[in-house]
Motif scaffolding. Sequence first.
Motif, PDB file in Angstrom:
ATOM      1  N   VAL A 274       0.808  -1.281   0.131  1.00 56.86           N
ATOM      2  CA  VAL A 274      -0.052  -0.002   0.166  1.00 56.86           C
ATOM      3  C   VAL A 274       0.901   1.103  -0.024  1.00 56.86           C
ATOM      4  CG1 VAL A 274      -1.864   1.296   1.260  1.00 56.86           C
ATOM      5  CG2 VAL A 274      -1.952  -1.244   1.252  1.00 56.86           C
ATOM      6  N   HIS A 275       1.954   1.432   0.888  1.00 53.26           N
ATOM      7  CA  HIS A 275       2.757   2.433   0.895  1.00 53.26           C
ATOM      8  C   HIS A 275       3.487   2.522  -0.216  1.00 53.26           C
ATOM      9  CE1 HIS A 275       1.279   3.383   5.078  1.00 53.26           C
ATOM     10  NE2 HIS A 275       1.824   4.351   4.988  1.00 53.26           N
ATOM     11  N   ALA A 276       4.332   1.389  -0.713  1.00 49.87           N
ATOM     12  CA  ALA A 276       5.080   1.227  -1.901  1.00 49.87           C
ATOM     13  C   ALA A 276       4.376   2.012  -2.976  1.00 49.87           C
ATOM     14  CB  ALA A 276       5.663  -0.040  -2.178  1.00 49.87           C
ATOM     15  N   ILE A 277       3.114   1.758  -3.072  1.00 54.98           N
ATOM     16  CA  ILE A 277       2.303   2.248  -4.301  1.00 54.98           C
ATOM     17  C   ILE A 277       2.018   3.569  -4.293  1.00 54.98           C
ATOM     18  CG2 ILE A 277       0.442   1.967  -6.002  1.00 54.98           C
ATOM     19  CD1 ILE A 277       0.715  -1.126  -5.279  1.00 54.98           C
ATOM     20  N   SER A 278       1.353   3.910  -2.971  1.00 55.54           N
ATOM     21  CA  SER A 278       1.076   5.285  -2.761  1.00 55.54           C
ATOM     22  C   SER A 278       1.857   6.330  -2.681  1.00 55.54           C
ATOM     23  CB  SER A 278       0.438   5.164  -1.176  1.00 55.54           C
ATOM     24  OG  SER A 278       0.217   6.240  -0.716  1.00 55.54           O
ATOM     25  N   HIS A 279       3.393   6.152  -2.386  1.00 60.94           N
ATOM     26  CA  HIS A 279       4.115   6.961  -2.278  1.00 60.94           C
ATOM     27  C   HIS A 279       4.722   7.330  -3.925  1.00 60.94           C
ATOM     28  CE1 HIS A 279       6.140   5.408   1.741  1.00 60.94           C
ATOM     29  NE2 HIS A 279       5.313   6.465   1.719  1.00 60.94           N
ATOM     30  N   GLN A 280       4.387   6.474  -4.644  1.00 61.28           N
ATOM     31  CA  GLN A 280       4.727   6.866  -6.115  1.00 61.28           C
ATOM     32  C   GLN A 280       3.561   7.800  -6.778  1.00 61.28           C
ATOM     33  OE1 GLN A 280       7.653   5.899  -6.107  1.00 61.28           O
ATOM     34  NE2 GLN A 280       7.365   4.440  -4.488  1.00 61.28           N
ATOM     35  N   PHE A 359       2.071   4.271 -15.693  1.00 63.33           N
ATOM     36  CA  PHE A 359       2.054   3.001 -14.926  1.00 63.33           C
ATOM     37  C   PHE A 359       3.283   2.365 -14.854  1.00 63.33           C
ATOM     38  CE2 PHE A 359      -2.893   2.052 -15.526  1.00 63.33           C
ATOM     39  CZ  PHE A 359      -3.089   3.216 -14.525  1.00 63.33           C
ATOM     40  N   ASP A 360       4.230   2.468 -15.948  1.00 58.56           N
ATOM     41  CA  ASP A 360       5.341   1.928 -15.818  1.00 58.56           C
ATOM     42  C   ASP A 360       6.423   2.318 -15.213  1.00 58.56           C
ATOM     43  OD1 ASP A 360       5.973  -0.417 -17.513  1.00 58.56           O
ATOM     44  OD2 ASP A 360       5.701   0.683 -19.413  1.00 58.56           O
ATOM     45  N   ALA A 361       6.565   3.690 -14.839  1.00 58.88           N
ATOM     46  CA  ALA A 361       7.320   4.409 -13.954  1.00 58.88           C
ATOM     47  C   ALA A 361       6.863   3.995 -12.572  1.00 58.88           C
ATOM     48  CB  ALA A 361       7.375   5.743 -14.153  1.00 58.88           C
ATOM     49  N   ILE A 362       5.666   4.316 -12.138  1.00 61.26           N
ATOM     50  CA  ILE A 362       5.078   3.851 -10.966  1.00 61.26           C
ATOM     51  C   ILE A 362       5.198   2.398 -10.377  1.00 61.26           C
ATOM     52  CG2 ILE A 362       2.876   3.778  -9.548  1.00 61.26           C
ATOM     53  CD1 ILE A 362       1.844   6.395 -11.110  1.00 61.26           C
ATOM     54  N   THR A 363       5.020   1.576 -11.532  1.00 61.25           N
ATOM     55  CA  THR A 363       5.280   0.253 -11.111  1.00 61.25           C
ATOM     56  C   THR A 363       6.839  -0.139 -10.836  1.00 61.25           C
ATOM     57  OG1 THR A 363       3.425  -0.530 -12.560  1.00 61.25           O
ATOM     58  CG2 THR A 363       4.923  -2.009 -12.127  1.00 61.25           C
ATOM     59  N   LEU A 368      10.378  -1.632  -6.506  1.00 61.96           N
ATOM     60  CA  LEU A 368      11.830  -1.263  -6.063  1.00 61.96           C
ATOM     61  C   LEU A 368      11.578  -1.026  -4.431  1.00 61.96           C
ATOM     62  CD1 LEU A 368      14.829  -1.622  -6.364  1.00 61.96           C
ATOM     63  CD2 LEU A 368      14.696   0.949  -6.989  1.00 61.96           C
ATOM     64  N   GLU A 369      10.660  -0.220  -4.224  1.00 62.37           N
ATOM     65  CA  GLU A 369      10.537   0.370  -2.492  1.00 62.37           C
ATOM     66  C   GLU A 369      10.394  -1.069  -1.736  1.00 62.37           C
ATOM     67  OE1 GLU A 369       8.635   3.862  -1.822  1.00 62.37           O
ATOM     68  OE2 GLU A 369       7.723   3.103   0.130  1.00 62.37           O
ATOM     69  N   ALA A 370       9.210  -1.813  -2.271  1.00 62.78           N
ATOM     70  CA  ALA A 370       8.736  -2.841  -1.523  1.00 62.78           C
ATOM     71  C   ALA A 370       9.895  -3.983  -1.271  1.00 62.78           C
ATOM     72  CB  ALA A 370       7.665  -3.514  -2.145  1.00 62.78           C
ATOM     73  N   LYS A 371      10.678  -4.129  -2.487  1.00 60.32           N
ATOM     74  CA  LYS A 371      11.692  -5.094  -2.297  1.00 60.32           C
ATOM     75  C   LYS A 371      12.747  -4.742  -1.390  1.00 60.32           C
ATOM     76  CE  LYS A 371      14.755  -6.711  -5.925  1.00 60.32           C
ATOM     77  NZ  LYS A 371      15.119  -6.550  -7.341  1.00 60.32           N
ATOM     78  N   SER A 372      13.117  -3.533  -1.403  1.00 61.09           N
ATOM     79  CA  SER A 372      14.116  -2.938  -0.672  1.00 61.09           C
ATOM     80  C   SER A 372      13.800  -2.869   0.813  1.00 61.09           C
ATOM     81  CB  SER A 372      14.609  -1.621  -1.240  1.00 61.09           C
ATOM     82  OG  SER A 372      14.855  -1.653  -2.578  1.00 61.09           O
ATOM     83  N   PHE A 373      12.649  -2.379   1.218  1.00 60.15           N
ATOM     84  CA  PHE A 373      12.435  -2.044   2.388  1.00 60.15           C
ATOM     85  C   PHE A 373      11.353  -2.808   3.256  1.00 60.15           C
ATOM     86  CE2 PHE A 373      13.827   2.127   0.429  1.00 60.15           C
ATOM     87  CZ  PHE A 373      15.017   2.049   0.745  1.00 60.15           C
ATOM     88  N   TYR A 374      10.674  -3.411   2.252  1.00 62.91           N
ATOM     89  CA  TYR A 374       9.392  -4.119   3.260  1.00 62.91           C
ATOM     90  C   TYR A 374       9.512  -5.700   3.078  1.00 62.91           C
ATOM     91  CZ  TYR A 374       7.696   0.687   2.451  1.00 62.91           C
ATOM     92  OH  TYR A 374       7.657   1.901   2.302  1.00 62.91           O
ATOM     93  N   ARG A 378       3.495 -11.436   0.353  1.00 61.57           N
ATOM     94  CA  ARG A 378       3.440 -11.944  -1.020  1.00 61.57           C
ATOM     95  C   ARG A 378       4.030 -11.182  -2.077  1.00 61.57           C
ATOM     96  NH1 ARG A 378      -2.204 -12.597  -4.797  1.00 61.57           N
ATOM     97  NH2 ARG A 378      -1.254 -13.405  -6.506  1.00 61.57           N
ATOM     98  N   LEU A 379       4.875 -11.623  -3.004  1.00 61.58           N
ATOM     99  CA  LEU A 379       5.567 -10.672  -4.005  1.00 61.58           C
ATOM    100  C   LEU A 379       4.711 -10.270  -5.308  1.00 61.58           C
ATOM    101  CD1 LEU A 379       9.145 -12.120  -4.219  1.00 61.58           C
ATOM    102  CD2 LEU A 379       8.423  -9.844  -3.416  1.00 61.58           C
ATOM    103  N   MET A 380       4.708  -9.234  -5.671  1.00 61.45           N
ATOM    104  CA  MET A 380       3.847  -8.577  -6.684  1.00 61.45           C
ATOM    105  C   MET A 380       4.571  -8.524  -7.895  1.00 61.45           C
ATOM    106  SD  MET A 380       1.582  -5.064  -6.580  1.00 61.45           S
ATOM    107  CE  MET A 380       0.746  -5.480  -5.211  1.00 61.45           C
ATOM    108  N   ASN A 381       4.104  -8.967  -9.136  1.00 71.45           N
ATOM    109  CA  ASN A 381       4.709  -8.788 -10.304  1.00 71.45           C
ATOM    110  C   ASN A 381       4.220  -7.509 -10.980  1.00 71.45           C
ATOM    111  OD1 ASN A 381       2.701  -9.424 -11.870  1.00 71.45           O
ATOM    112  ND2 ASN A 381       3.073 -11.580 -11.770  1.00 71.45           N
ATOM    113  N   ARG A 382       5.015  -7.139 -12.058  1.00 67.93           N
ATOM    114  CA  ARG A 382       4.739  -5.886 -12.757  1.00 67.93           C
ATOM    115  C   ARG A 382       3.176  -5.838 -13.221  1.00 67.93           C
ATOM    116  NH1 ARG A 382       8.777  -2.518 -13.810  1.00 67.93           N
ATOM    117  NH2 ARG A 382       7.228  -1.424 -15.469  1.00 67.93           N
TER     118      ARG A 382
END
Length: 411
Positions: A274-280, A359-363, A368-374, A378-382
């Motif tokens: 939620v935060h990873a997408i929301s920040h972007q 969408f590409d840039a946001i994704t 990357l944010e989720a992978k690095s910090f959280y 469940r892992l999400m794909n593009r």
Amino acid sequence: MLKRLTNLSLKMFTVLFPSEKPLLFTGANSTIQLASLAQASGSKRPLLVTEKFLLQLGLLDEVLEYFKNEGCEVTIFDGIIPNPTYEVIEEGIRACQKNDCDSVFAVGGGSTIDAAKVIAACYSNEVGVEQVVGLLKVKKPTLPFYTVPTTSGTGSEVTNSAVISETTTHQKKFVVDPKLIPSAAALDANMLKSLPPHITAATGMDALTHAIESYSSVNRFSDAERDAKLAIKLLLEYLPVVYEDENNPEARQLVALASFLAGYSFNKSGLGYVHAISHQISAHYNTPHGLTNAVILPKILRFNKTVCADRFANLERMLSGTSAGSDEQLADRFIARVDALGQQLNIPSGFKELEAKHFDAITSKALLEAKSFYAVPRLMNRAQCKEILASISEGVKAESPITQQLASITI
Ligand SMILES: [Fe+2]
């Protein structure tokens, strides 16, 4: 495998650099109790970091009077703006230097508390803002730091981080260090009464997102889990009460407590998609943080349900007091509660500003944010991320009143 290593290092960081809760005062007039603690601990020349409108509303009169009666010389720095820049913080540091302040007393929303944390850290370390940006860059303890939040959502009064903006690019920079955690905080219903309902809704949904994302994290700690559960219970029950009746001090006090507990919980267990997408999304379209989270939260709950049904079912058992039904059914009921809360608070179903060309840039940035910090469950794909973005942009039927009210506000 790589994700498992990241999760392990996130857990190691929390264990090696533990975050303690600040000493907490609660209840109407707890601001004076906090000021009394600061004074008794040796504060003679506190820097009061705050916002102009709080001074204009007279909300600080009592605490200023208290410090004056105790013979303290207060320096007021009221230059805080939403998303405080390096320049604003440097101005605060100069005010601190000019009057040789011996403590920082912050009264305000998340931006004020974040700015005050960095002022307290830079002053005692005799460095500029740039030198504390990043992870564990604060070498010496900050000035004694006391805080009174005037919004309930960010959890900044209990977290080990601060977000600031570069003056020219307005890029967000993070200062993360356990030394940033305040010495003590006061959750004072009297200081929270200036909040209008639409801000109560957005900030409260931010707190709920903190609690649910930390509870869903695979980076688990028993105390963080306990606090997240209590925060979820309190927010689901009392956020609608405060939204309908902003003058209900008991409910406001409990929402503030829930925000504090949620802040402690995510400080240990972390956040999620939620935060990873929301920040972007907020970076692209300047949508308010809490509101953006509120729109995304139900979608991530459904995404995570395939691996978190048992966790969500546990929450539903706590809330309903019954265990009748399968995990799947109970998890659905929990998600339906979050949907219902969003409707009660007039949260929109999406943002019409979202454009497919972004969408590409946001994704890329969100993943990357989720992978690095959280430590996400469940892992999400593009493709999955883009599907969620499409549902947010397509879901808007009519602009909700809360979107209009919050249009120019960054919380
Ligand atoms: Fe948040």
